[in-house]
Write a protein that holds these residues in place. Structure first.
Motif, PDB file in Angstrom:
ATOM      1  N   SER A 193      41.120  25.447  36.442  1.00  0.00           N
ATOM      2  CA  SER A 193      39.601  25.452  35.646  1.00  0.00           C
ATOM      3  C   SER A 193      39.992  26.467  34.563  1.00  0.00           C
ATOM      4  O   SER A 193      39.166  26.785  33.495  1.00  0.00           O
ATOM      5  N   LEU A 194      40.889  27.557  34.771  1.00  0.00           N
ATOM      6  CA  LEU A 194      41.058  28.752  33.738  1.00  0.00           C
ATOM      7  C   LEU A 194      42.164  28.470  32.611  1.00  0.00           C
ATOM      8  O   LEU A 194      43.026  27.440  33.033  1.00  0.00           O
ATOM      9  N   THR A 195      42.066  28.807  31.844  1.00  0.00           N
ATOM     10  CA  THR A 195      42.998  28.723  30.764  1.00  0.00           C
ATOM     11  C   THR A 195      44.422  29.434  31.009  1.00  0.00           C
ATOM     12  O   THR A 195      44.280  30.323  31.696  1.00  0.00           O
ATOM     13  N   THR A 196      45.311  29.352  30.188  1.00  0.00           N
ATOM     14  CA  THR A 196      46.733  30.007  30.545  1.00  0.00           C
ATOM     15  C   THR A 196      46.406  31.556  30.320  1.00  0.00           C
ATOM     16  O   THR A 196      46.690  32.384  31.113  1.00  0.00           O
ATOM     17  N   GLU A 197      45.650  31.792  29.380  1.00  0.00           N
ATOM     18  CA  GLU A 197      45.271  33.332  28.958  1.00  0.00           C
ATOM     19  C   GLU A 197      44.582  33.825  30.005  1.00  0.00           C
ATOM     20  O   GLU A 197      44.952  35.148  30.390  1.00  0.00           O
ATOM     21  N   GLN A 198      43.827  33.157  30.430  1.00  0.00           N
ATOM     22  CA  GLN A 198      42.722  33.627  31.728  1.00  0.00           C
ATOM     23  C   GLN A 198      43.597  34.214  32.948  1.00  0.00           C
ATOM     24  O   GLN A 198      43.340  35.098  33.480  1.00  0.00           O
ATOM     25  N   ARG A 199      44.348  33.100  32.965  1.00  0.00           N
ATOM     26  CA  ARG A 199      45.304  33.343  34.364  1.00  0.00           C
ATOM     27  C   ARG A 199      46.347  34.568  34.005  1.00  0.00           C
ATOM     28  O   ARG A 199      46.666  35.298  34.990  1.00  0.00           O
ATOM     29  N   PHE A 200      47.039  34.488  32.830  1.00  0.00           N
ATOM     30  CA  PHE A 200      47.976  35.961  32.733  1.00  0.00           C
ATOM     31  C   PHE A 200      47.042  37.140  32.716  1.00  0.00           C
ATOM     32  O   PHE A 200      47.562  38.161  33.394  1.00  0.00           O
ATOM     33  N   GLU A 201      45.862  37.147  32.085  1.00  0.00           N
ATOM     34  CA  GLU A 201      45.226  38.253  32.145  1.00  0.00           C
ATOM     35  C   GLU A 201      44.932  38.806  33.748  1.00  0.00           C
ATOM     36  O   GLU A 201      44.756  39.869  34.130  1.00  0.00           O
ATOM     37  N   MET A 202      44.172  37.460  34.318  1.00  0.00           N
ATOM     38  CA  MET A 202      44.062  38.064  35.800  1.00  0.00           C
ATOM     39  C   MET A 202      45.431  38.599  36.553  1.00  0.00           C
ATOM     40  O   MET A 202      45.256  39.437  37.346  1.00  0.00           O
ATOM     41  N   MET A 203      46.589  37.942  36.390  1.00  0.00           N
ATOM     42  CA  MET A 203      47.698  38.435  36.933  1.00  0.00           C
ATOM     43  C   MET A 203      48.276  39.757  36.643  1.00  0.00           C
ATOM     44  O   MET A 203      48.392  40.824  37.487  1.00  0.00           O
ATOM     45  N   PHE A 204      47.776  40.192  35.139  1.00  0.00           N
ATOM     46  CA  PHE A 204      48.337  41.433  35.037  1.00  0.00           C
ATOM     47  C   PHE A 204      47.335  42.524  35.420  1.00  0.00           C
ATOM     48  O   PHE A 204      47.728  43.775  35.916  1.00  0.00           O
ATOM     49  N   LYS A 205      46.145  42.199  35.562  1.00  0.00           N
ATOM     50  CA  LYS A 205      45.074  42.931  36.124  1.00  0.00           C
ATOM     51  C   LYS A 205      45.477  43.359  37.746  1.00  0.00           C
ATOM     52  O   LYS A 205      45.203  44.569  38.316  1.00  0.00           O
ATOM     53  N   LYS A 206      45.845  42.237  38.406  1.00  0.00           N
ATOM     54  CA  LYS A 206      46.209  42.307  39.833  1.00  0.00           C
ATOM     55  C   LYS A 206      47.379  43.242  39.878  1.00  0.00           C
ATOM     56  O   LYS A 206      47.279  43.987  40.846  1.00  0.00           O
ATOM     57  N   SER A 207      48.297  43.164  39.072  1.00  0.00           N
ATOM     58  CA  SER A 207      49.534  43.868  38.970  1.00  0.00           C
ATOM     59  C   SER A 207      49.369  45.485  38.881  1.00  0.00           C
ATOM     60  O   SER A 207      49.675  46.376  39.636  1.00  0.00           O
ATOM     61  N   GLU A 208      48.323  45.765  38.056  1.00  0.00           N
ATOM     62  CA  GLU A 208      47.960  47.164  37.849  1.00  0.00           C
ATOM     63  C   GLU A 208      47.147  47.579  39.091  1.00  0.00           C
ATOM     64  O   GLU A 208      47.250  48.797  39.427  1.00  0.00           O
ATOM     65  N   GLU A 209      46.225  46.900  39.832  1.00  0.00           N
ATOM     66  CA  GLU A 209      45.566  47.255  40.903  1.00  0.00           C
ATOM     67  C   GLU A 209      46.547  47.502  42.022  1.00  0.00           C
ATOM     68  O   GLU A 209      46.336  48.622  42.623  1.00  0.00           O
ATOM     69  N   ILE A 210      47.416  46.653  42.155  1.00  0.00           N
ATOM     70  CA  ILE A 210      48.470  46.756  43.174  1.00  0.00           C
ATOM     71  C   ILE A 210      49.231  48.269  42.766  1.00  0.00           C
ATOM     72  O   ILE A 210      49.428  48.845  43.884  1.00  0.00           O
ATOM     73  N   ALA A 211      49.710  48.367  41.958  1.00  0.00           N
ATOM     74  CA  ALA A 211      50.496  49.495  41.558  1.00  0.00           C
ATOM     75  C   ALA A 211      49.935  50.793  41.644  1.00  0.00           C
ATOM     76  O   ALA A 211      50.220  51.856  42.239  1.00  0.00           O
ATOM     77  N   LYS A 212      48.541  50.673  41.262  1.00  0.00           N
ATOM     78  CA  LYS A 212      47.472  51.991  41.481  1.00  0.00           C
ATOM     79  C   LYS A 212      47.430  52.157  42.991  1.00  0.00           C
ATOM     80  O   LYS A 212      47.337  53.215  43.519  1.00  0.00           O
ATOM     81  N   ILE A 213      47.171  51.204  43.950  1.00  0.00           N
ATOM     82  CA  ILE A 213      46.700  51.384  45.339  1.00  0.00           C
ATOM     83  C   ILE A 213      48.302  51.844  45.832  1.00  0.00           C
ATOM     84  O   ILE A 213      48.453  52.935  46.828  1.00  0.00           O
ATOM     85  N   LEU A 214      49.470  51.555  45.491  1.00  0.00           N
ATOM     86  CA  LEU A 214      50.848  51.997  45.998  1.00  0.00           C
ATOM     87  C   LEU A 214      51.001  53.263  45.560  1.00  0.00           C
ATOM     88  O   LEU A 214      51.339  54.127  46.505  1.00  0.00           O
ATOM     89  N   ILE A 215      50.424  53.706  44.439  1.00  0.00           N
ATOM     90  CA  ILE A 215      50.747  55.139  43.900  1.00  0.00           C
ATOM     91  C   ILE A 215      49.875  55.932  44.861  1.00  0.00           C
ATOM     92  O   ILE A 215      50.153  56.970  45.265  1.00  0.00           O
ATOM     93  N   GLU A 216      48.642  55.473  45.064  1.00  0.00           N
ATOM     94  CA  GLU A 216      47.545  56.286  45.933  1.00  0.00           C
ATOM     95  C   GLU A 216      48.124  56.465  47.457  1.00  0.00           C
ATOM     96  O   GLU A 216      47.697  57.460  47.882  1.00  0.00           O
TER      97      GLU A 216
END
Length: 61
Positions: free
Chosen positions: A25-48
């Motif tokens: 139901s999402l556009t390609t742009e929305q899927r990529f945006e969600m993927m980039f946000k999750k990647s940033e969240e995971i990186a932040k959690i790992l650093i913490e």
């Protein structure tokens, strides 16, 4: 806001079908945006939690 699946009993097949329907139901742009946000969240959690900052590709002139 993402839809929420509620089940009385655990059913992996229904969960997978729900996730696929949601992703489609999402556009390609929305899927990529969600993927980039999750990647940033995971990186932040790992650093913490004491892991080193992940490698980044830096463009130099």
């Amino acid at each position: 806001m993402a839809p929420i699946l509620k089940l009385d009993i655990h059913d992996e097949e229904k969960e997978l079908d729900f996730e696929i329907d949601y992703q489609l139901s999402l556009t390609t742009e929305q899927r990529f945006e969600m993927m980039f946000k999750k990647s940033e969240e995971i990186a932040k959690i790992l650093i913490e939690n004491g892991h080193r900052e992940p490698f980044k590709i830096i463009k130099r002139k």
